[in-house]
Design an enzyme around this catalytic site. Structure first.
Site, mmCIF file in Angstrom:
data_model
loop_
_atom_site.group_PDB
_atom_site.id
_atom_site.type_symbol
_atom_site.label_atom_id
_atom_site.label_comp_id
_atom_site.label_asym_id
_atom_site.label_seq_id
_atom_site.Cartn_x
_atom_site.Cartn_y
_atom_site.Cartn_z
ATOM 1 N N PHE A 149 -16.499 21.132 9.572
ATOM 2 C CA PHE A 149 -16.917 19.888 8.926
ATOM 3 C C PHE A 149 -18.074 19.305 9.747
ATOM 4 C CE2 PHE A 149 -14.451 17.140 5.752
ATOM 5 C CZ PHE A 149 -14.174 18.199 4.921
ATOM 6 N N GLY A 203 -0.445 4.385 -0.236
ATOM 7 C CA GLY A 203 -1.227 5.567 0.141
ATOM 8 C C GLY A 203 -0.625 6.195 1.385
ATOM 9 N N THR A 256 -16.665 17.391 -2.166
ATOM 10 C CA THR A 256 -16.249 17.357 -0.758
ATOM 11 C C THR A 256 -17.245 17.998 0.213
ATOM 12 O OG1 THR A 256 -14.592 18.179 0.805
ATOM 13 C CG2 THR A 256 -14.836 19.431 -1.210
ATOM 14 N N LEU A 265 -8.118 10.775 6.900
ATOM 15 C CA LEU A 265 -6.725 11.142 6.603
ATOM 16 C C LEU A 265 -5.939 11.077 7.914
ATOM 17 C CD1 LEU A 265 -7.160 14.155 4.136
ATOM 18 C CD2 LEU A 265 -6.544 11.802 3.593
ATOM 19 N N GLU A 278 -7.296 2.798 5.854
ATOM 20 C CA GLU A 278 -8.707 2.464 5.634
ATOM 21 C C GLU A 278 -8.965 0.957 5.619
ATOM 22 O OE1 GLU A 278 -10.611 4.856 2.632
ATOM 23 O OE2 GLU A 278 -12.385 3.563 2.644
ATOM 24 N N LEU A 331 -16.581 12.647 -5.985
ATOM 25 C CA LEU A 331 -16.909 13.299 -4.720
ATOM 26 C C LEU A 331 -16.992 14.822 -4.850
ATOM 27 C CD1 LEU A 331 -17.268 12.685 -1.644
ATOM 28 C CD2 LEU A 331 -14.933 13.484 -1.398
ATOM 29 N N HIS A 376 -21.581 8.728 1.145
ATOM 30 C CA HIS A 376 -21.355 10.179 1.195
ATOM 31 C C HIS A 376 -22.568 10.894 0.613
ATOM 32 C CE1 HIS A 376 -19.499 14.100 0.852
ATOM 33 N NE2 HIS A 376 -18.433 13.648 1.498
ATOM 34 N N GLY A 379 0.829 -1.203 0.000
ATOM 35 C CA GLY A 379 0.000 0.000 0.000
ATOM 36 C C GLY A 379 0.857 1.244 0.000
ATOM 37 N N ALA A 412 -1.240 5.794 4.615
ATOM 38 C CA ALA A 412 -0.904 4.918 5.747
ATOM 39 C C ALA A 412 0.400 4.170 5.468
ATOM 40 C CB ALA A 412 -2.050 3.938 6.005
ATOM 41 N N GLY A 413 0.520 3.611 4.270
ATOM 42 C CA GLY A 413 1.714 2.850 3.931
ATOM 43 C C GLY A 413 2.954 3.734 3.901
HETATM 44 C C1 FAD Z 1 -12.676 11.081 -3.226
HETATM 45 C C2 FAD Z 1 -12.295 10.926 -1.785
HETATM 46 C C3 FAD Z 1 -12.069 12.051 -1.002
HETATM 47 C C4 FAD Z 1 -11.730 11.917 0.334
HETATM 48 N N1 FAD Z 1 -11.534 13.046 1.100
HETATM 49 C C5 FAD Z 1 -11.170 12.906 2.400
HETATM 50 C C6 FAD Z 1 -10.908 14.063 3.201
HETATM 51 O O1 FAD Z 1 -10.967 15.206 2.748
HETATM 52 N N2 FAD Z 1 -10.571 13.864 4.497
HETATM 53 C C7 FAD Z 1 -10.454 12.626 5.046
HETATM 54 O O2 FAD Z 1 -10.123 12.523 6.216
HETATM 55 N N3 FAD Z 1 -10.670 11.522 4.298
HETATM 56 C C8 FAD Z 1 -11.015 11.639 2.989
HETATM 57 N N4 FAD Z 1 -11.237 10.511 2.241
HETATM 58 C C9 FAD Z 1 -10.878 9.206 2.796
HETATM 59 C C10 FAD Z 1 -9.360 9.048 2.758
HETATM 60 O O3 FAD Z 1 -8.854 9.698 1.647
HETATM 61 C C11 FAD Z 1 -8.949 7.586 2.710
HETATM 62 O O4 FAD Z 1 -9.575 6.873 3.735
HETATM 63 C C12 FAD Z 1 -7.439 7.437 2.880
HETATM 64 O O5 FAD Z 1 -6.748 8.284 1.995
HETATM 65 C C13 FAD Z 1 -7.010 6.002 2.684
HETATM 66 O O6 FAD Z 1 -5.622 5.931 2.710
HETATM 67 P P1 FAD Z 1 -4.873 4.539 2.764
HETATM 68 O O7 FAD Z 1 -3.445 4.832 2.867
HETATM 69 O O8 FAD Z 1 -5.497 3.694 3.812
HETATM 70 O O9 FAD Z 1 -5.232 3.831 1.380
HETATM 71 P P2 FAD Z 1 -5.172 4.341 -0.142
HETATM 72 O O10 FAD Z 1 -4.759 5.733 -0.293
HETATM 73 O O11 FAD Z 1 -6.484 3.925 -0.735
HETATM 74 O O12 FAD Z 1 -4.016 3.452 -0.736
HETATM 75 C C14 FAD Z 1 -4.128 2.054 -0.878
HETATM 76 C C15 FAD Z 1 -2.845 1.540 -1.471
HETATM 77 O O13 FAD Z 1 -2.836 0.125 -1.470
HETATM 78 C C16 FAD Z 1 -2.376 -0.363 -2.706
HETATM 79 N N5 FAD Z 1 -2.963 -1.697 -2.862
HETATM 80 C C17 FAD Z 1 -4.221 -2.095 -2.591
HETATM 81 N N6 FAD Z 1 -4.346 -3.415 -2.818
HETATM 82 C C18 FAD Z 1 -3.142 -3.849 -3.239
HETATM 83 C C19 FAD Z 1 -2.645 -5.109 -3.634
HETATM 84 N N7 FAD Z 1 -3.405 -6.195 -3.611
HETATM 85 N N8 FAD Z 1 -1.348 -5.189 -4.041
HETATM 86 C C20 FAD Z 1 -0.561 -4.090 -4.066
HETATM 87 N N9 FAD Z 1 -0.991 -2.864 -3.691
HETATM 88 C C21 FAD Z 1 -2.255 -2.758 -3.283
HETATM 89 C C22 FAD Z 1 -2.834 0.659 -3.695
HETATM 90 O O14 FAD Z 1 -2.056 0.598 -4.875
HETATM 91 C C23 FAD Z 1 -2.590 1.942 -2.920
HETATM 92 O O15 FAD Z 1 -1.247 2.331 -3.037
HETATM 93 C C24 FAD Z 1 -11.592 10.632 0.901
HETATM 94 C C25 FAD Z 1 -11.797 9.511 0.112
HETATM 95 C C26 FAD Z 1 -12.173 9.644 -1.204
HETATM 96 C C27 FAD Z 1 -12.456 8.394 -1.999
#
Ligand code: FAD
Length: 567
Positions: free
Chosen positions: A117, A12, A244, A385, A368, A242, A232, A10, A14-15
């Site tokens: 918010f 994103g 926002t 976030l 997430e 989205l 949402h 991951g 968190a990763g």
């Molecule tokens: C449009 C939108 C707007 C948002 N706005 C807000 C906001 O303003 N404020 C807020 O607090 N939250 C917001 N959220 C929620 C927030 O953005 C997410 O919950 C958060 O960014 C998730 O981050 P993450 O690091 O957990 O995962 P992600 O950012 O989803 O990253 C997941 C990662 O895992 C990798 N991955 C997944 N499966 C595999 C696999 N099998 N093999 C290899 N790689 C894999 C992907 O490539 C990616 O790099 C929003 C969400 C969306 C959809």
């Protein structure tokens, strides 16, 4: 076989935050099926919560008030010790991101901007216009690369290698070179994001399909609170991009076909800034009672920003304006935006404790895909976030501690066996069968939309469960046209589909069994929250025969006794 101290799946927020926390002392690999900068975190718009007290209307804000708002928002299902950790740490992580160069918007006195918010007592959402995820992710990615994190972009994790309650690594497919790669690791962290795309209508990126949650489940780790799915309130009609919550935070109105600001009838005090579960249900009720507009794309209400004025829209919501023009042909400076509610966020996920640990030794989860749980039945905007960065950081610390104390090395044989198992599975998928994975996926998504949506009933959920079981049966006959590994999206899709079915199954089953309404889980046949019987987390574990086994666990309550949730 590739060896690393830590493999993080991951790229994103968190990763990346975990990688940055670990790479000074350990050899870290970061795996992502797309380039990390294309992770869904990039799309986050509105902001990140921290009780900084910068806004003139928020001088009295404290992390304790942030904690209370989050617990109330969760409909008292969140674990209160976890929420306390997150809200206290929020202030540190936002300033840390600021010091690492994240370009937040600023008040005239130079402090980080904060906007109101939903469900929050104070304006505490820190932001960078409507591009907050973009700036946070770029800041962390730059830092990770500068510090020497080894990035495996366009590699897909397809299985966890675990045996006797310990994780020994993962199996990856290198999509570009078309090879299958076993990775041996002393510790493995999943930061794979949400499961939004198990639904048909979702604001999530197509890659957010819950495959990480499914892989952990297959390896014996329970999924927690999966029935709590956030819808949402404001997504663009047609594309579901989205719009926002910051649109309402900055003062936007929701208007029905009678020209009414209808939130007045549902939550007259909080109006458009009630929490998301309540606003989504209100919009859906307007739609169902004939108060919606209609065109060839469906039923919708208006999000009206016109009274904010061109200057404010251009300064604070430039991305929203651009998206509305490009994808709906509507300029919000002059016209209201057509919106409808749809799937947005996964409150449930891989069961972890406040240190990111799971029931599987040497396996962690954050962001997430994990359920700590800080959001309980309903997440407040701006808290996700925050969750990713706080628990990414905490996971790094607990993995570091684990590595320093670890006595037993991971075993190559376990990972090698898993790789062989995956090779056999891939061959079987291309060997026989007559079901298209795309068609089965389509049916799964439609089932989730139609049967496990904003409002739920016993009958719909039972029908949903039956459909999911039929889909599971059809999956046994899925056939892909080629077993080649090079950029074979059909094959990857077919492998991920198995996880998606498990995720859909857990959501539906949890929702059917939970005979109450709490947060985003609303039952028309049990409209009240029932703390007597249901103040508990749902855990779904894979049984010996592959069947889901459901159990429950009470939430951690520290200072805040459950009260009626009124806004
Ligand atoms: C449009 C939108 C707007 C948002 N706005 C807000 C906001 O303003 N404020 C807020 O607090 N939250 C917001 N959220 C929620 C927030 O953005 C997410 O919950 C958060 O960014 C998730 O981050 P993450 O690091 O957990 O995962 P992600 O950012 O989803 O990253 C997941 C990662 O895992 C990798 N991955 C997944 N499966 C595999 C696999 N099998 N093999 C290899 N790689 C894999 C992907 O490539 C990616 O790099 C929003 C969400 C969306 C959809």
């Amino acid at each position: 076989m590739i060896h690393h101290d830590v493999v993080i799946v991951g790229g994103g927020l968190a990763g990346l935050r975990a990688a940055v926390g670990l790479c000074d002392r350990h050899d870290v690999a970061l795996v992502s099926k797309v380039h990390p900068i294309r992770s869904h975190s990039i799309a986050a718009q509105g902001g990140i919560n921290a009780a900084l007290g910068n806004n003139p209307d928020a001088r009295d804000d404290t992390w304790e008030k942030h904690t209370f708002d989050t617990i109330k928002g969760s409909d008292y299902l969140a674990d209160q010790d976890a929420v306390e950790i997150m809200c206290k740490e929020a202030i540190n992580v936002v300033y840390e991101m600021d010091h690492w160069g994240c370009p937040f918007s600023r008040f005239p006195d130079g402090t980080i901007c904060q906007r109101p918010f939903g469900g929050a007592g104070f304006p505490r959402t820190c932001y960078s216009a409507d591009l907050t995820g973009h700036v946070l992710l770029n800041t962390l990615y730059e830092r990770a690369v500068a510090k020497g994190v080894r990035v495996y972009a366009e590699y897909v994790a397809v299985a966890l290698a675990a045996e006797d309650g310990t994780c020994h690594g993962v199996v990856l497919i290198d999509q570009v070179r078309g090879t299958i790669i076993p990775v041996l690791a002393k510790a493995t962290l999943f930061a794979t994001g949400g499961y939004g795309r198990v639904y048909f209508h979702s604001t999530n990126a197509l890659i957010n399909n819950g495959s990480g949650i499914g892989m952990a489940y297959a390896a014996g780790v329970p999924m927690k609170d999966m029935e709590f799915v956030q819808f949402h309130p404001t997504t663009l009609l047609g594309t579901n991009i989205l719009m926002t919550e910051a649109c309402r935070g900055e003062g936007g109105y929701l208007i029905n076909n009678k020209g009414e600001r209808f939130m007045e009838r549902y939550v007259p005090k909080a109006m458009e800034l009630a929490p998301r579960d309540i606003v989504s249900r209100s919009i859906q009720t307007e739609i169902e009672t004939g108060n919606a507009f209609e065109n060839e794309q469906g039923l919708y209400v208006h999000l009206d920003l016109r009274h904010l004025g061109e200057r404010m829209i251009l300064e604070r919501l430039p991305g929203i304006r651009r998206i509305s023009i490009d994808f709906a042909g509507v300029d919000p400076v002059r016209e209201p935006i057509p919106i409808m509610p749809c799937q947005h966020y996964s409150m449930g996920g891989i069961d972890t404790n406040t240190r990111g640990e799971t029931t599987l030794k040497a396996f962690y989860a954050a962001g997430e895909c994990a359920c700590v749980s800080v959001h309980g039945g309903n997440r407040l905007g701006g808290n996700s976030l925050l969750d990713t960065i706080v628990f990414g950081k905490i996971c790094a610390a607990s993995i570091d501690e684990f590595l320093r104390e670890q006595r037993r090395a991971p075993v190559e044989g376990v990972v090698a066996r898993k790789k062989e198992e995956m090779e056999i599975k891939i061959r079987k998928l291309s060997d026989s069968g007559n079901e298209s994975p795309f068609r089965v996926l389509d049916d799964l998504r439609k089932t989730m939309d139609e049967c496990v949506g904003i409002f739920r009933t016993e009958g719909e959920l039972e029908a949903g469960l039956e459909r999911v079981l039929a889909i599971r049966e059809r999956y046994r006959r899925v056939k892909v046209s080629s077993s080649a590994l090079h950029m074979n999206y059909e094959l990857i899709g077919a492998l991920e589909l198995e996880s998606m079915i498990d995720v859909g199954h857990a959501i539906t089953l949890g929702a059917l069994l939970r005979r109450e309404s709490r947060g985003a889980h609303f039952r028309r046949d049990y409209t009240k929250r029932n703390d007597q019987d249901w103040l508990k987390h749902t855990l779904v574990t894979r049984g010996a025969g592959g069947e889901p086994f459901v159990s429950y666990r009470p939430p951690v309550i520290t200072r805040y006794q459950p009260m009626e949730r009124v806004y």
